[in-house]
Scaffold this motif. Sequence first.
Motif, PDB file in Angstrom:
ATOM      1  N   GLN A 183      -1.177  -2.020  17.279  1.00 40.72           N
ATOM      2  CA  GLN A 183      -0.525  -1.148  16.617  1.00 40.72           C
ATOM      3  C   GLN A 183      -0.621  -1.387  15.031  1.00 40.72           C
ATOM      4  OE1 GLN A 183       0.706   2.189  17.826  1.00 40.72           O
ATOM      5  NE2 GLN A 183      -0.713   1.695  19.359  1.00 40.72           N
ATOM      6  N   ILE A 184      -0.798  -0.458  14.250  1.00 42.63           N
ATOM      7  CA  ILE A 184      -0.599  -0.510  12.864  1.00 42.63           C
ATOM      8  C   ILE A 184       0.145   0.569  12.156  1.00 42.63           C
ATOM      9  CG2 ILE A 184      -1.960  -0.589  10.750  1.00 42.63           C
ATOM     10  CD1 ILE A 184      -4.421  -1.322  12.232  1.00 42.63           C
ATOM     11  N   LEU A 185       1.319   0.307  11.627  1.00 45.08           N
ATOM     12  CA  LEU A 185       2.170   1.510  10.909  1.00 45.08           C
ATOM     13  C   LEU A 185       1.543   1.530   9.553  1.00 45.08           C
ATOM     14  CD1 LEU A 185       4.007   3.737  10.948  1.00 45.08           C
ATOM     15  CD2 LEU A 185       5.766   2.024  10.326  1.00 45.08           C
ATOM     16  N   LEU A 186       1.073   2.605   8.822  1.00 45.81           N
ATOM     17  CA  LEU A 186       0.619   2.679   7.684  1.00 45.81           C
ATOM     18  C   LEU A 186       1.790   3.665   7.058  1.00 45.81           C
ATOM     19  CD1 LEU A 186      -1.403   2.289   5.433  1.00 45.81           C
ATOM     20  CD2 LEU A 186      -2.769   3.855   6.000  1.00 45.81           C
ATOM     21  N   SER A 187       2.654   3.138   6.565  1.00 47.64           N
ATOM     22  CA  SER A 187       3.607   3.796   5.737  1.00 47.64           C
ATOM     23  C   SER A 187       3.522   3.883   4.051  1.00 47.64           C
ATOM     24  CB  SER A 187       4.974   3.139   5.900  1.00 47.64           C
ATOM     25  OG  SER A 187       5.011   1.801   5.277  1.00 47.64           O
ATOM     26  N   LEU A 190     -14.961   3.436  -5.036  1.00 44.84           N
ATOM     27  CA  LEU A 190     -13.910   3.588  -3.998  1.00 44.84           C
ATOM     28  C   LEU A 190     -13.727   2.608  -2.907  1.00 44.84           C
ATOM     29  CD1 LEU A 190     -11.442   5.854  -3.348  1.00 44.84           C
ATOM     30  CD2 LEU A 190     -13.197   6.988  -1.752  1.00 44.84           C
ATOM     31  N   GLY A 191     -12.466   2.189  -2.843  1.00 49.53           N
ATOM     32  CA  GLY A 191     -12.211   1.378  -1.598  1.00 49.53           C
ATOM     33  C   GLY A 191     -11.089   1.996  -0.762  1.00 49.53           C
ATOM     34  N   ASN A 192     -11.096   1.631   0.504  1.00 52.83           N
ATOM     35  CA  ASN A 192     -10.441   2.217   1.512  1.00 52.83           C
ATOM     36  C   ASN A 192      -9.247   1.702   1.756  1.00 52.83           C
ATOM     37  OD1 ASN A 192      -9.601   3.020   4.489  1.00 52.83           O
ATOM     38  ND2 ASN A 192     -10.743   5.058   3.697  1.00 52.83           N
ATOM     39  N   THR A 193      -7.954   1.943   1.602  1.00 52.24           N
ATOM     40  CA  THR A 193      -6.762   1.060   1.927  1.00 52.24           C
ATOM     41  C   THR A 193      -6.580   1.038   3.296  1.00 52.24           C
ATOM     42  OG1 THR A 193      -5.696   2.054  -0.110  1.00 52.24           O
ATOM     43  CG2 THR A 193      -4.301   1.135   1.767  1.00 52.24           C
ATOM     44  N   TYR A 194      -6.830   1.743   4.260  1.00 55.64           N
ATOM     45  CA  TYR A 194      -6.515   1.562   5.459  1.00 55.64           C
ATOM     46  C   TYR A 194      -7.579   0.440   6.137  1.00 55.64           C
ATOM     47  CZ  TYR A 194      -7.300   2.027  10.726  1.00 55.64           C
ATOM     48  OH  TYR A 194      -7.210   1.776  12.030  1.00 55.64           O
ATOM     49  N   HIS A 195      -9.049   0.726   5.765  1.00 60.68           N
ATOM     50  CA  HIS A 195      -9.962  -0.203   6.224  1.00 60.68           C
ATOM     51  C   HIS A 195      -9.758  -1.625   5.663  1.00 60.68           C
ATOM     52  CE1 HIS A 195     -11.955   2.312   8.821  1.00 60.68           C
ATOM     53  NE2 HIS A 195     -12.029   3.572   8.060  1.00 60.68           N
ATOM     54  N   SER A 197      -9.413  11.563  10.183  1.00 63.02           N
ATOM     55  CA  SER A 197     -10.753  10.870  10.604  1.00 63.02           C
ATOM     56  C   SER A 197     -10.406  10.102  11.957  1.00 63.02           C
ATOM     57  CB  SER A 197     -11.395  10.139   9.485  1.00 63.02           C
ATOM     58  OG  SER A 197     -10.842   8.729   9.255  1.00 63.02           O
ATOM     59  N   LEU A 198      -9.378   9.618  12.050  1.00 61.67           N
ATOM     60  CA  LEU A 198      -9.164   8.810  13.492  1.00 61.67           C
ATOM     61  C   LEU A 198      -7.968   9.233  14.085  1.00 61.67           C
ATOM     62  CD1 LEU A 198      -9.381   5.105  11.858  1.00 61.67           C
ATOM     63  CD2 LEU A 198     -11.091   6.162  13.192  1.00 61.67           C
ATOM     64  N   VAL A 199      -8.108  10.631  14.055  1.00 62.52           N
ATOM     65  CA  VAL A 199      -6.886  11.404  14.811  1.00 62.52           C
ATOM     66  C   VAL A 199      -6.702  11.029  16.050  1.00 62.52           C
ATOM     67  CG1 VAL A 199      -8.423  13.465  15.572  1.00 62.52           C
ATOM     68  CG2 VAL A 199      -6.028  13.531  15.011  1.00 62.52           C
ATOM     69  N   GLU A 200      -7.629  10.557  16.796  1.00 61.45           N
ATOM     70  CA  GLU A 200      -7.458  10.186  18.325  1.00 61.45           C
ATOM     71  C   GLU A 200      -6.747   8.810  18.185  1.00 61.45           C
ATOM     72  OE1 GLU A 200     -11.478   8.390  16.775  1.00 61.45           O
ATOM     73  OE2 GLU A 200     -10.570  10.519  16.845  1.00 61.45           O
ATOM     74  N   LEU A 201      -6.814   8.103  17.325  1.00 61.58           N
ATOM     75  CA  LEU A 201      -6.041   6.769  17.183  1.00 61.58           C
ATOM     76  C   LEU A 201      -4.785   6.840  16.659  1.00 61.58           C
ATOM     77  CD1 LEU A 201      -9.043   4.495  16.450  1.00 61.58           C
ATOM     78  CD2 LEU A 201      -8.155   4.923  18.653  1.00 61.58           C
ATOM     79  N   ALA A 202      -4.290   8.039  15.963  1.00 61.12           N
ATOM     80  CA  ALA A 202      -3.335   8.186  15.072  1.00 61.12           C
ATOM     81  C   ALA A 202      -2.046   8.857  15.598  1.00 61.12           C
ATOM     82  CB  ALA A 202      -3.630   8.819  13.703  1.00 61.12           C
ATOM     83  N   GLU A 203      -0.906   8.814  15.184  1.00 63.93           N
ATOM     84  CA  GLU A 203       0.256   9.334  15.627  1.00 63.93           C
ATOM     85  C   GLU A 203       1.106   9.419  14.380  1.00 63.93           C
ATOM     86  OE1 GLU A 203       4.419   8.898  18.083  1.00 63.93           O
ATOM     87  OE2 GLU A 203       3.072   7.233  18.212  1.00 63.93           O
ATOM     88  N   GLU A 242       8.043   7.385   9.749  1.00 70.54           N
ATOM     89  CA  GLU A 242       7.948   6.229   8.926  1.00 70.54           C
ATOM     90  C   GLU A 242       6.619   6.393   8.151  1.00 70.54           C
ATOM     91  OE1 GLU A 242       8.662   6.094  12.145  1.00 70.54           O
ATOM     92  OE2 GLU A 242      10.904   6.174  11.765  1.00 70.54           O
ATOM     93  N   GLY A 243       5.509   7.142   8.764  1.00 74.17           N
ATOM     94  CA  GLY A 243       4.123   7.146   8.293  1.00 74.17           C
ATOM     95  C   GLY A 243       3.174   7.615   9.418  1.00 74.17           C
ATOM     96  N   VAL A 244       2.097   6.667   9.431  1.00 74.24           N
ATOM     97  CA  VAL A 244       1.083   7.176  10.559  1.00 74.24           C
ATOM     98  C   VAL A 244       0.965   5.848  11.206  1.00 74.24           C
ATOM     99  CG1 VAL A 244      -1.158   8.007  11.087  1.00 74.24           C
ATOM    100  CG2 VAL A 244      -0.040   8.884   8.837  1.00 74.24           C
ATOM    101  N   ARG A 245       0.948   5.921  12.734  1.00 76.11           N
ATOM    102  CA  ARG A 245       0.745   4.751  13.533  1.00 76.11           C
ATOM    103  C   ARG A 245      -0.619   4.799  14.151  1.00 76.11           C
ATOM    104  NH1 ARG A 245       4.387   1.348  14.554  1.00 76.11           N
ATOM    105  NH2 ARG A 245       6.263   2.940  14.401  1.00 76.11           N
ATOM    106  N   PHE A 246      -1.267   3.958  13.947  1.00 72.90           N
ATOM    107  CA  PHE A 246      -2.643   3.723  14.340  1.00 72.90           C
ATOM    108  C   PHE A 246      -2.800   2.793  15.639  1.00 72.90           C
ATOM    109  CE2 PHE A 246      -3.189   5.045   9.862  1.00 72.90           C
ATOM    110  CZ  PHE A 246      -4.115   6.184   9.908  1.00 72.90           C
ATOM    111  N   CYS A 247      -3.839   2.910  16.299  1.00 75.90           N
ATOM    112  CA  CYS A 247      -4.144   1.987  17.484  1.00 75.90           C
ATOM    113  C   CYS A 247      -5.434   1.330  16.674  1.00 75.90           C
ATOM    114  CB  CYS A 247      -4.494   2.518  18.651  1.00 75.90           C
ATOM    115  SG  CYS A 247      -5.071   1.307  19.831  1.00 75.90           S
ATOM    116  N   SER A 248      -5.452  -0.069  16.265  1.00 77.79           N
ATOM    117  CA  SER A 248      -6.725  -0.278  15.688  1.00 77.79           C
ATOM    118  C   SER A 248      -8.027  -0.164  16.452  1.00 77.79           C
ATOM    119  CB  SER A 248      -6.584  -1.895  15.236  1.00 77.79           C
ATOM    120  OG  SER A 248      -7.584  -2.395  14.685  1.00 77.79           O
ATOM    121  N   PRO A 249      -9.057   0.365  15.840  1.00 81.05           N
ATOM    122  CA  PRO A 249     -10.260   0.336  16.636  1.00 81.05           C
ATOM    123  C   PRO A 249     -11.058  -1.049  16.836  1.00 81.05           C
ATOM    124  CG  PRO A 249     -10.622   1.352  14.419  1.00 81.05           C
ATOM    125  CD  PRO A 249      -9.158   0.727  14.595  1.00 81.05           C
ATOM    126  N   TYR A 250     -10.543  -1.982  15.919  1.00 82.57           N
ATOM    127  CA  TYR A 250     -11.147  -3.392  15.934  1.00 82.57           C
ATOM    128  C   TYR A 250     -10.337  -4.236  17.339  1.00 82.57           C
ATOM    129  CZ  TYR A 250     -12.280  -1.791  11.339  1.00 82.57           C
ATOM    130  OH  TYR A 250     -12.519  -0.958  10.386  1.00 82.57           O
TER     131      TYR A 250
END
Length: 191
Positions: A126-130, A62-67, A104-110, A114-122
């Motif tokens: 801002q990253i929009l995962l639509s 299994l690979g993780n699309t977000y990461h 799992s990254l709820v503190e970095l997600a909104e 359109e989808g889920v907007r993340f603040c990259s932990p790296y």
Amino acid sequence: MAPVPLRTLSRVECSVTRARLLQIQLPHGELQTPVFMPVGTQGTLKGIAVPQLEALGCRILLGNTYHLGTRPGPELISKANGLHGFMNWKRALLTDSGGFQMVSLVELAEVTEEGVRFCSPYDGKQILLSPEKSIEIQNALGKHCLIIGLIQQSGIAMRRLRRCGLAGVVEVAGEWLEYAGGEGEGLILGV
């Protein structure tokens, strides 16, 4: 390339527990379920090499699309002939929709329409995962099994759930499966 249809080679169901055993054909070989599926979040498993996984009889990873979409990125993986080439893995791969990270990254997600907007932990970007971006990333990873998750439809599914109940969410999932079916490079599974 059109998605590879799921082909069930055999199926056995317990009449008491309803547990199922399946043998299915995937783009990179046959798989018997239930199956142990190690998680190679960023295209690698820590502490174990591909020859060791093969010797252990591992049939799917299994690979993780977000990461994978944030680091090393779909462009680099695409240049390596997809995730199979990047990992030097010849057997089946499955990538998730990336939607689990909204939990799992709820503190970095909104969650947005359109989808889920993340603040990259790296790097803090801002990253929009639509849903479209998830499919785009998964296609760049190569021909394998794609997961289109209900959680991925985020705001759309949540509003439809409040307005129409579960039937509305199922309708949203069907719309995204239909969309992905036209865009996907591998076997498409809806969850």
